[in-house]
Design an enzyme around this catalytic site. Structure first.
Site, PDB file in Angstrom:
ATOM      1  N   ARG A  40       0.872  -1.160   0.036  1.00  0.00           N
ATOM      2  CA  ARG A  40       0.007   0.181   0.123  1.00  0.00           C
ATOM      3  C   ARG A  40       0.961   1.117   0.183  1.00  0.00           C
ATOM      4  NH1 ARG A  40      -3.825  -2.608  -1.470  1.00  0.00           N
ATOM      5  NH2 ARG A  40      -5.526  -3.293  -0.168  1.00  0.00           N
ATOM      6  N   GLU A  90      -3.100   7.606  -4.571  1.00  0.00           N
ATOM      7  CA  GLU A  90      -3.557   6.874  -6.094  1.00  0.00           C
ATOM      8  C   GLU A  90      -4.949   7.169  -6.312  1.00  0.00           C
ATOM      9  OE1 GLU A  90      -1.903   2.814  -5.214  1.00  0.00           O
ATOM     10  OE2 GLU A  90      -4.042   2.313  -5.498  1.00  0.00           O
ATOM     11  N   HIS A 138      -1.206   0.420  -9.945  1.00  0.00           N
ATOM     12  CA  HIS A 138      -1.713  -0.661  -8.870  1.00  0.00           C
ATOM     13  C   HIS A 138      -2.248  -1.830  -9.686  1.00  0.00           C
ATOM     14  CE1 HIS A 138      -3.477  -1.103  -4.818  1.00  0.00           C
ATOM     15  NE2 HIS A 138      -3.091  -2.307  -5.227  1.00  0.00           N
TER      16      HIS A 138
END
Ligand code: A2R
Length: 307
Positions: free
Chosen positions: A221, A250, A268
């Site tokens: 993360r 993000e 991601h």
């Protein structure tokens, strides 16, 4: 039919299975009193005020292994089961970690640009890169995915060391101090859960310990790494390279990070293949259907395993 609140997107395959047994509601069209089930994902989770507003909620089924966007402790207190999708994405996320590491060592982006720009023909051979063989790789969080990363690095003769809160029953050296592990390794790979317990644990001190020849890989993360300190270290050369799949805010990625030559940036996509996302979707739906059938689930998060 029982009522399911959908937060975020689901695939057509998931929808087809769900709509046979649930009435599916979107966020702009539901009665809080009648919602018993929620389907969400690791990014959207469920906001605390929304969870508090659903008095008859029984189950929150999350698509993804990370559930830091769901307050699982509060859910367990209210006897609401939270589920996630562990294991089915281990190999894919591990591949992403190795891919980022190799891309940093062998300067894949720089050399791709060298060919595309015509520099190869104009200037001759590209500058040499670093070998990814025989590196000491520190894994921050040697869980399901961390172990898969260690396994996938075997052909590169990596020496694995690791840090977590408690030592695991494995043969690799354990470091109870993250900075000490960063000093000892060439590449640090982050694969812990997010949330308050791990917020910015990769701080300026850890990055300095990793050093100018060090590489940071983050597939966990964005919150785990102090992004401001990371940018500073990469700009100053006190850290060598970074391969990042996740970011603090993000999908917003700081311009300073996007301007750096010594980073490889991914949007991601750790688990984002057709095959793995299908497996995650199937497990997300299985948890809902099984609960409907007999009140049990396949993969509860640890906080809810006793319910
Ligand atoms: O600390 P431990 O002994 O509970 O070990 C876990 C470690 N971990 C931590 N390490 C250092 N400081 C912490 N505060 C901390 N909290 C947890 O992370 C364990 O070795 C590892 C997590 O492993 P699993 O629970 O098996 O998770 P998995 O499936 O490998 O996924 C990791 C994360 C997800 O939560 C997503 O955020 C991401 O990968 O995709």
């Amino acid at each position: 039919m029982p009522e399911l609140l959908q937060i975020g997107g689901i695939t057509e395959t998931m929808k087809a299975r769900l709509q046979k047994v649930f009435t599916i509601h979107q966020l702009d069209d539901f009665d809080p009193e009648t919602i018993e089930y929620v389907i969400t994902n690791g990014h959207d989770g469920i906001k605390p005020d929304l969870m508090a507003a659903l008095p008859n909620l029984k189950l929150i089924s999350g698509y993804g292994v990370g559930y830091d966007a769901i307050d699982a402790i509060e859910a367990a207190r209210r006897s609401i089961v939270v589920t996630h999708t562990p294991n089915v994405l281990n190999e894919e996320v591990a591949t992403t970690a190795v891919l980022l590491m190799l891309a940093c060592y062998r300067e894949v982006l720089r050399d791709d640009a060298y060919v595309r720009s015509g520099d190869w023909a104009a200037k001759g051979s590209a500058p040499l890169t670093r070998s990814a063989e025989n590196q000491t790789v520190g894994i921050l969080g040697l869980g399901r995915i961390g172990q898969a990363i260690a396994d996938k690095l075997a052909p590169w003769n990596a020496k694995i060391i690791y840090h977590s809160r408690t030592p695991k029953n494995v043969g690799y050296p354990y470091y109870d101090d993250l900075t000490e592990m960063a000093k000892a390794c060439d590449t640090l790979i982050c694969i812990t859960p997010g949330g308050p317990a791990t917020a910015k644990i990769v701080n300026a001190k850890v990055l300095a310990a990793l050093g100018p020849n060090g590489t940071l890989i983050n597939v966990s993360r964005g919150s785990v790494v102090d992004e401001t300190a990371l940018i500073e270290a990469l700009q100053n050369g006190t850290l060598g390279w970074a391969g990042l799949d996740v970011f603090d805010a993000e999908p917003a990625v700081p311009q300073a990070l996007r301007d750096l030559p010594n980073v490889v940036l991914l949007p991601h996509v750790g688990s984002a293949t057709v095959e793995t996302r299908a497996a995650m979707g199937a497990l997300t739906v299985d948890n809902l259907l099984q609960h409907l059938k007999d009140g049990t689930v396949v993969t509860p998060v640890p906080e809810c395993a006793h319910l």
